[in-house]
Design an enzyme around this catalytic site. Sequence first.
Site, PDB file in Angstrom:
ATOM      1  CB  THR A  15      -0.935   0.043   1.224  1.00  0.00           C
ATOM      2  OG1 THR A  15      -0.154   0.247   2.418  1.00  0.00           O
ATOM      3  CG2 THR A  15      -1.746  -1.238   1.345  1.00  0.00           C
ATOM      4  N   GLY A  18       2.594   4.012  -4.728  1.00  0.00           N
ATOM      5  CA  GLY A  18       2.699   4.971  -5.818  1.00  0.00           C
ATOM      6  C   GLY A  18       3.850   5.949  -5.712  1.00  0.00           C
ATOM      7  CB  ILE A  21       9.064   4.475   1.889  1.00  0.00           C
ATOM      8  CG1 ILE A  21      10.118   5.412   2.496  1.00  0.00           C
ATOM      9  CG2 ILE A  21       9.226   3.057   2.436  1.00  0.00           C
ATOM     10  CD1 ILE A  21       9.949   5.693   3.976  1.00  0.00           C
ATOM     11  CB  SER A 145       7.698   7.392  11.802  1.00  0.00           C
ATOM     12  OG  SER A 145       8.545   8.518  11.966  1.00  0.00           O
ATOM     13  CE1 TYR A 158       3.669  10.168   9.249  1.00  0.00           C
ATOM     14  CE2 TYR A 158       5.547  10.559  10.701  1.00  0.00           C
ATOM     15  CZ  TYR A 158       5.005   9.974   9.570  1.00  0.00           C
ATOM     16  OH  TYR A 158       5.791   9.189   8.762  1.00  0.00           O
ATOM     17  CB  ALA A 159       4.294  11.607  17.021  1.00  0.00           C
ATOM     18  CB  SER A 161      -0.802   7.859  13.271  1.00  0.00           C
ATOM     19  OG  SER A 161       0.338   8.308  12.556  1.00  0.00           O
TER      20      SER A 161
END
Length: 251
Positions: A15, A18, A21, A145, A158-159, A161
């Site tokens: 996933t 596109g 990474i 991450s 973000y952190a 998640s």
Amino acid sequence: MTAATRLISRLTLVTGGGSGIGRAVCQRLASEGASVVVADISEESANETMVGLQNDLRGQGHMAAVVDVSSKESVKKLVTRIQPPSVCVNAAGITQDHFLLNMEEDHFDRVIQVNLKGSFLITQAVAQALVACGAPKGSIITVGSIVGKVGNLGQVNYAASKAGVEGLTKTAAKELSRFGIRCNCVLPGFISTPMTEKVPEKVIDKMKSLVPLGRMGEPEEVADVCVFLSSDDSRYITGSSIEVTGGLFIG
């Protein structure tokens, strides 16, 4: 088996394939003989990746697919369209950065939906398919991450998640090991991707100064670790998080 063809005849799902990474992972998987399903929310990007994949090794065939990982219906549609993949890499992810004091609730929700819920939905659907068909083994890799471990200014959503993704992976590893399915996390540091292209140059310079190896990482360097975790070379590794950070935030 040589390192060059560790994944001959294996179907792999990526996933976020596109760009960034995810695209590098698709390229490395294909170079080792895997057939790759390049899944992305952007059909154009997925097709772009797919046409560039090596496809001259035994039994290789690639396809591009559109998926919104945050939608159970979209994920189910994708996974029922293909054979159960013996390797899955969750690389789909977004950022919507803002400081905690000013962050909109919908920006928090959207990042959690794609990065965390999306990883859950794909992991669940792939694991269900593998168990249902009695596959003897599988490997599910999720791109986390380093900021999930240490936090980062302006990235509270973000952190959170990415910290969640690690907890999800460890739990999935415990539950799925009896079915021969391994689950691991890769934790990139500062990597040169379309996501980091938006970052101002002075911030990039500051980032580099924090990295013991003195440079940004390349998507291919993360992809190498994902392919190792996809292959039987890592057959005794599950529930792990491997940092690919150039030494950033050691200890």
